[in-house]
Design an enzyme around this catalytic site. Structure first.
Site: not given
Ligand code: G3P
Length: 217
Positions: A83
């Protein structure tokens, strides 16, 4: 649509992977920090729990650092996907990994032009962050629609991995928008199974069946 779990909680992952409906896992530095465990250790365990793609994010921001860290992560298991942030350096590293046959997930995507650059760099996946756009009053799902249209216009192979998902409604909307994959917090994955009428209907079936006094076996 492929469903990935966005988690480093291996106990929860083990339980949900047993449904046979978990196609992969995504992690990020925040989730790794939350696990309190060495990154390589938790990634290796996750890779043993699912057969599909497991995204492991580099921490470096320079090209050489990303390449070194990415190669180290890719060596942990065959299903590791490296990633990388959607920055100029991240896309240079993405292109190099494409030449080396290392799968990549370009993350922190918030616009269609960014997604177009990720596809041109040969990313395996691009992660548009739906929820974080909604959080600032923008339309995160519209970004998925826009990326789908652009990728289809130019036959880009990069897969759209809808991320930062906050609800079952987000999953539904991302699927309608044509995302190839969606990565969900475990709680959202569990919510996908649920509907009040399903629970009510099953209760009624079981109650009526009990009245028959019958046994199938
Ligand atoms: O891991 C990538 C993404 O899904 C993280 O999203 O906004 O929940 O931190 P968030």
């Amino acid at each position: 649509m492929q469903l990935f779990l966005d988690t480093t909680d291996t106990a929860v992952l083990r339980t949900l992977a047993a449904t046979g409906l978990v196609d992969g896992v995504t992690t990020n530095p925040t989730l790794i920090a939350k696990s309190g465990r060495p990154m390589v250790e938790v990634i290796a365990e996750i890779c043993g729990l699912v057969e599909g793609a497991v995204s492991a994010e580099v921490a470096a921001t320079d090209v050489q650092g990303m390449l070194a860290e990415g190669r180290r992560l890719a060596a942990v298991a065959a299903n590791v996907v490296v990633k990388l942030p959607l920055t100029p350096e991240g896309l240079v590293a993405t292109r190099q990994f494409a030449l080396e046959g290392i799968q990549t997930n370009v993350t922190l995507c918030f616009s269609a032009p960014q997604a177009m650059l990720a596809a041109k760099a040969g990313a395996t996946y691009v992660s548009p962050f739906v929820g974080r756009l909604d959080d600032i009053g923008e339309d995160g799902i519209q970004l998925v629609h826009d990326i789908r249209a652009i990728y289809d216009n130019y036959a880009f192979d990069t897969q759209i991995l809808a991320a930062s998902i906050r609800s079952a409604d987000h999953v539904q909307a991302a699927a309608i928008a044509g995302a190839d994959c969606c990565t969900l917090p475990p709680a959202v994955f569990e919510a996908l199974f649920k509907h009040p009428l399903t629970e009510k209907g099953l209760e009624q079936f079981l109650s009526d069946w009990a009245k028959t006094g019958q046994s199938i076996l």
